[in-house]
Scaffold this active site. Structure first.
Site, PDB file in Angstrom:
ATOM      1  CB  SER A  45       0.564   4.604  -2.389  1.00 54.73           C
ATOM      2  OG  SER A  45       1.137   4.675  -3.681  1.00 54.73           O
ATOM      3  CB  THR A 168       4.095  -0.107  -3.082  1.00 57.37           C
ATOM      4  OG1 THR A 168       3.689  -0.349  -1.740  1.00 57.37           O
ATOM      5  CG2 THR A 168       5.595  -0.259  -3.181  1.00 57.37           C
ATOM      6  CB  THR A 186       5.657   2.036  -0.102  1.00 58.45           C
ATOM      7  OG1 THR A 186       4.259   2.077   0.182  1.00 58.45           O
ATOM      8  CG2 THR A 186       6.362   1.434   1.084  1.00 58.45           C
ATOM      9  NE  ARG A 196       3.028  -2.295   7.572  1.00 55.56           N
ATOM     10  CZ  ARG A 196       2.967  -2.223   6.252  1.00 55.56           C
ATOM     11  NH1 ARG A 196       3.412  -1.138   5.635  1.00 55.56           N
ATOM     12  NH2 ARG A 196       2.475  -3.203   5.539  1.00 55.56           N
ATOM     13  CB  THR A 219       2.190  -2.948  -5.182  1.00 50.63           C
ATOM     14  OG1 THR A 219       1.464  -3.667  -6.185  1.00 50.63           O
ATOM     15  CG2 THR A 219       3.239  -2.108  -5.875  1.00 50.63           C
ATOM     16  N   GLY A 220       1.101  -4.309  -2.564  1.00 53.17           N
ATOM     17  CA  GLY A 220       0.053  -5.107  -1.937  1.00 53.17           C
ATOM     18  C   GLY A 220       0.209  -5.089  -0.441  1.00 53.17           C
TER      19      GLY A 220
HETATM   20  N1  GLY Z   1       3.405  -2.997   0.045  1.00 58.53           N
HETATM   21  C1  GLY Z   1       3.541  -1.848   0.820  1.00 58.53           C
HETATM   22  C2  GLY Z   1       3.353  -2.034   2.251  1.00 58.53           C
HETATM   23  O1  GLY Z   1       2.755  -3.008   2.698  1.00 58.53           O
HETATM   24  O2  GLY Z   1       3.811  -1.195   2.986  1.00 58.53           O
END
Ligand code: GLY
Length: 311
Positions: A45, A168, A186, A196, A219-220
């Site tokens: 990640s 992340t 991340t 993105r 994170t998420g």
């Molecule tokens: N929280 C990491 C992402 O959505 O890229």
């Protein structure tokens, strides 16, 4: 002094703590702590070995914030350099900007003398191929087996693996002088649409630090924190006088206003207030975070408080 991190930050705790113990700054500590995580090929990640985008390209996001003067640096969709946190740090130090993305971020990393390399490891490539094979019908591909350009948007929706959108690493430190800094890094949503950006490089969304109140890092599912301004919300709730856990609870309740089904409300956070109180929270049960504070010989894990997102 204190250093807290998401659970996958454990491999960086020693490096960050060494900086704090030597009298270094919170800003130096969170950068030093993040780098071993970025170099860890087993963490898919973050950094080297991170899961790639839809086209098999590893694109990295990171940000770093200095709570003493609200200085920040960030990079998004950076390709070919394993330490986006150090590129972000140098954006903070050297440029009159906060955020560089894509080719501009890679140009700056090269100008800094950082070595370019291929970040896609064999296990990550294998997972990407297997992930797409199970989700994308043949009509999305051309004769060479590549996903057709005109199909990318539809492919992004079909290819999304909810188990792989959220990883992340977060670090927050408070140094001996009381200054607070935060870092987030991340590789983002696995098999994302190329270019993105998630919340991690967006100051106020995935990362915020302010010496006067505290800091939060997420994170998420990044799109949620971007829409709700989650990390900054926590700091504003602290400013409004909420206790740390209540500030996090309110920021999670704000996510409920997004109107998403519960299975899409995936969010975790670590947070610290200016008094050194810390917590980890998550919409998912069974999660932990790590911390090390004065008097501790090694980091310890603590469970995260499970919070809902009901308005
Ligand atoms: N929280 C990491 C992402 O959505 O890229």
């Amino acid at each position: 002094m204190i250093l807290i991190a998401s659970a996958n930050g454990e491999v960086g705790m020693a490096a960050g703590w060494a900086v704090l113990q030597a009298g270094g700054s919170a800003l130096d500590a969170v950068e030093a702590a993040t780098r071993p995580v970025e170099a860890n090929p087993d963490d898919h990640s973050v950094g080297y070995g991170g899961y790639p985008n839809l086209l098999g390209e590893v694109e990295l996001d990171a940000s770093i914030m200095d709570g003493a003067r609200l200085r920040a640096g960030a990079v998004g969709a950076l390709r070919g350099f394993r330490h986006p946190i150090s590129v972000a740090r140098q954006v903070l130090e050297q440029l009159p900007h906060v955020l560089l993305v894509g080719e501009g971020a890679a140009r700056f990393a090269a100008e800094l003398g950082m070595a370019a390399e291929n970040l896609l490891t064999a296990p990550a490539e294998q997972a990407w191929r297997a992930g797409l094979a199970g989700r994308l019908p043949d009509e999305f591909r051309d004769a060479q087996g590549q996903i057709m350009e005109r199909m990318l948007a539809r492919a992004t929706r079909l290819a999304t693996d909810p188990e792989r959108v959220a990883g992340t690493v977060n670090f927050i430190a408070q140094d001996a002088a009381g200054h607070i800094a935060s870092a987030v890094s991340t590789s983002g949503w696995a098999w994302k649409y190329p270019g993105r950006l998630g919340d991690s490089p967006i100051i106020g969304a995935g990362n915020y630090a302010d010496d006067r109140y505290g800091a939060a890092a997420c994170t998420g599912w990044g799109e949620l924190a971007m829409r709700a301004g989650t990390a900054h919300s926590v700091v504003l709730y602290l400013k409004a006088g909420y206790a740390l856990e209540d500030a996090c609870r309110e920021a999670f309740r704000d996510l409920g206003a997004l109107g998403l089904p519960p299975e899409q409300c995936i969010m975790s956070m670590v947070a610290l207030d200016r008094h050194g109180r810390h917590c980890g929270v998550s919409t998912s049960p069974g999660r932990s975070y790590v911390y090390q504070a004065d008097g501790m010989a090694a980091p310890a894990q603590l469970p995260r408080l499970v919070l809902g997102t009901q308005v």
